[in-house]
Design a protein around this motif. Structure first.
Motif, mmCIF file in Angstrom:
data_model
loop_
_atom_site.group_PDB
_atom_site.id
_atom_site.type_symbol
_atom_site.label_atom_id
_atom_site.label_comp_id
_atom_site.label_asym_id
_atom_site.label_seq_id
_atom_site.Cartn_x
_atom_site.Cartn_y
_atom_site.Cartn_z
ATOM 1 N N ASP A 30 -2.015 -4.824 12.441
ATOM 2 C CA ASP A 30 -2.108 -3.399 12.780
ATOM 3 C C ASP A 30 -2.028 -2.551 11.512
ATOM 4 O O ASP A 30 -2.939 -1.791 11.191
ATOM 5 C CB ASP A 30 -1.047 -2.990 13.833
ATOM 6 C CG ASP A 30 0.353 -3.504 13.512
ATOM 7 O OD1 ASP A 30 0.535 -4.150 12.456
ATOM 8 O OD2 ASP A 30 1.270 -3.259 14.315
ATOM 9 N N SER A 31 -0.924 -2.713 10.760
ATOM 10 C CA SER A 31 -0.763 -1.945 9.519
ATOM 11 C C SER A 31 0.123 -2.749 8.562
ATOM 12 O O SER A 31 1.191 -3.243 8.965
ATOM 13 C CB SER A 31 -0.099 -0.603 9.841
ATOM 14 O OG SER A 31 0.655 -0.128 8.753
ATOM 15 N N THR A 32 -0.307 -2.865 7.321
ATOM 16 C CA THR A 32 0.523 -3.625 6.354
ATOM 17 C C THR A 32 1.826 -2.878 6.060
ATOM 18 O O THR A 32 2.840 -3.501 5.781
ATOM 19 C CB THR A 32 -0.247 -3.898 5.044
ATOM 20 O OG1 THR A 32 -0.673 -2.658 4.482
ATOM 21 C CG2 THR A 32 -1.427 -4.816 5.255
ATOM 22 N N GLY A 47 -4.446 1.228 10.612
ATOM 23 C CA GLY A 47 -4.013 1.630 9.263
ATOM 24 C C GLY A 47 -3.497 3.057 9.277
ATOM 25 O O GLY A 47 -4.110 3.939 9.882
ATOM 26 N N ILE A 48 -2.357 3.268 8.617
ATOM 27 C CA ILE A 48 -1.698 4.583 8.656
ATOM 28 C C ILE A 48 -1.971 5.349 7.362
ATOM 29 O O ILE A 48 -1.760 4.832 6.265
ATOM 30 C CB ILE A 48 -0.164 4.415 8.823
ATOM 31 C CG1 ILE A 48 0.147 3.548 10.045
ATOM 32 C CG2 ILE A 48 0.528 5.772 8.935
ATOM 33 C CD1 ILE A 48 1.565 2.996 10.051
ATOM 34 N N GLY A 49 -2.446 6.580 7.523
ATOM 35 C CA GLY A 49 -2.604 7.469 6.375
ATOM 36 C C GLY A 49 -1.490 8.487 6.366
ATOM 37 O O GLY A 49 -0.574 8.431 7.194
ATOM 38 N N LYS A 89 -14.767 11.554 -5.751
ATOM 39 C CA LYS A 89 -14.647 11.090 -4.362
ATOM 40 C C LYS A 89 -13.413 10.197 -4.236
ATOM 41 O O LYS A 89 -13.148 9.367 -5.124
ATOM 42 C CB LYS A 89 -15.888 10.282 -3.966
ATOM 43 C CG LYS A 89 -17.161 11.114 -3.948
ATOM 44 C CD LYS A 89 -17.564 11.353 -2.526
ATOM 45 C CE LYS A 89 -18.921 11.975 -2.401
ATOM 46 N NZ LYS A 89 -19.544 11.679 -1.133
ATOM 47 N N LYS A 90 -12.709 10.328 -3.106
ATOM 48 C CA LYS A 90 -11.484 9.539 -2.918
ATOM 49 C C LYS A 90 -11.824 8.076 -2.684
ATOM 50 O O LYS A 90 -12.570 7.745 -1.765
ATOM 51 C CB LYS A 90 -10.693 10.105 -1.726
ATOM 52 C CG LYS A 90 -9.426 9.335 -1.407
ATOM 53 C CD LYS A 90 -8.525 10.121 -0.470
ATOM 54 C CE LYS A 90 -7.346 9.290 -0.011
ATOM 55 N NZ LYS A 90 -6.347 10.053 0.743
ATOM 56 N N ILE A 91 -11.228 7.220 -3.501
ATOM 57 C CA ILE A 91 -11.465 5.779 -3.316
ATOM 58 C C ILE A 91 -10.147 5.030 -3.045
ATOM 59 O O ILE A 91 -10.169 3.830 -2.769
ATOM 60 C CB ILE A 91 -12.206 5.140 -4.519
ATOM 61 C CG1 ILE A 91 -11.648 5.631 -5.864
ATOM 62 C CG2 ILE A 91 -13.687 5.477 -4.490
ATOM 63 C CD1 ILE A 91 -10.886 4.597 -6.564
#
Ligand code: BTN
Length: 201
Positions: free
Chosen positions: A5-7, A33-35, A100-102
């Motif tokens: 689910d999310s690391t 994945g959580i931002g 650009k966000k990478i």
């Protein structure tokens, strides 16, 4: 993990169960994945890097946010050295290439009483992604799209933590960022600009 689910979530579970400082959780894909700021993190299988490190630093709680800056510096340096390009840090949590966000970083801290029990540093890097959800297309990109070639994810993972180790040790020497301040500032895209702070950590 192949899929998780999310690391960050997994790393926090492991840390709560006593897993040691320096444990790294990586996954080929994340289903949730959580931002930051309640956002999700697009985590297509085998396209990006999704990883979270457990740290148990003996530092004051108010210094924990510096770990995000160290992680950003490590990602910037690893990409620059390995791929011979010039990414920049968009203070404090993002890495951009050609504006650009990478990469995004999500640092989460858990206390025991008034002291740090553990910190989880989650790093998501867009590596070989060829497409993004419509809403982030204007601002996001991947290393592969920007550089026009496929990139070795395993090598980049190794390099990020190699550089993290370098800057983390410098940080522990003084318990502040004085030894890496100049390198950090030179990597900033928003140096000298006014910024709006939306996150407490
Ligand atoms: C941001 O919003 O810019 C931060 C994104 C952080 C995403 C990474 S991917 C690996 C780790 N696991 C998560 O669920 N989130 C972080």
């Amino acid at each position: 993990f192949e899929t998780i689910d999310s690391t960050n979530k997994k790393a926090k579970e492991l840390a709560a169960a006593g897993e040691m400082h320096g444990t790294l959780v990586t996954a080929d894909a994340q289903l949730a994945g959580i931002g930051r700021r309640g956002r999700s993190w697009s985590s297509e299988k085998e396209a990006g890097i999704y990883m979270s490190m457990i740290l148990r630093p003996e530092i004051e709680t108010d210094k924990a946010s510096m770990l995000t800056l160290i992680a950003a510096l490590a990602v910037e340096k690893a990409i620059a050295e390995t791929l011979k390009c010039q990414p920049m840090i968009k203070w404090p949590n993002d890495i951009v290439l050609n504006k650009k966000k990478i990469c995004g970083i999500l640092t989460e801290m858990t206390l025991k009483g008034t002291e740090i029990d553990y910190v989880v540093i989650g790093i998501g890097i867009n590596v070989n992604n060829k497409a993004f959800p419509e809403e982030i297309v204007p601002t996001a990109s991947s290393l592969s799209l920007e550089l026009g070639r496929e990139i070795d994810r395993e090598l980049l993972i190794t390099e990020v933590w190699k550089w993290f180790d370098v800057y983390y040790k410098l940080f522990l020497e003084t318990k502040d960022l004085s030894l890496s301040k100049e390198i950090y500032e030179n990597a900033l895209i928003n140096k000298g600009e006014q910024v709006k702070v939306l996150d407490p950590l």
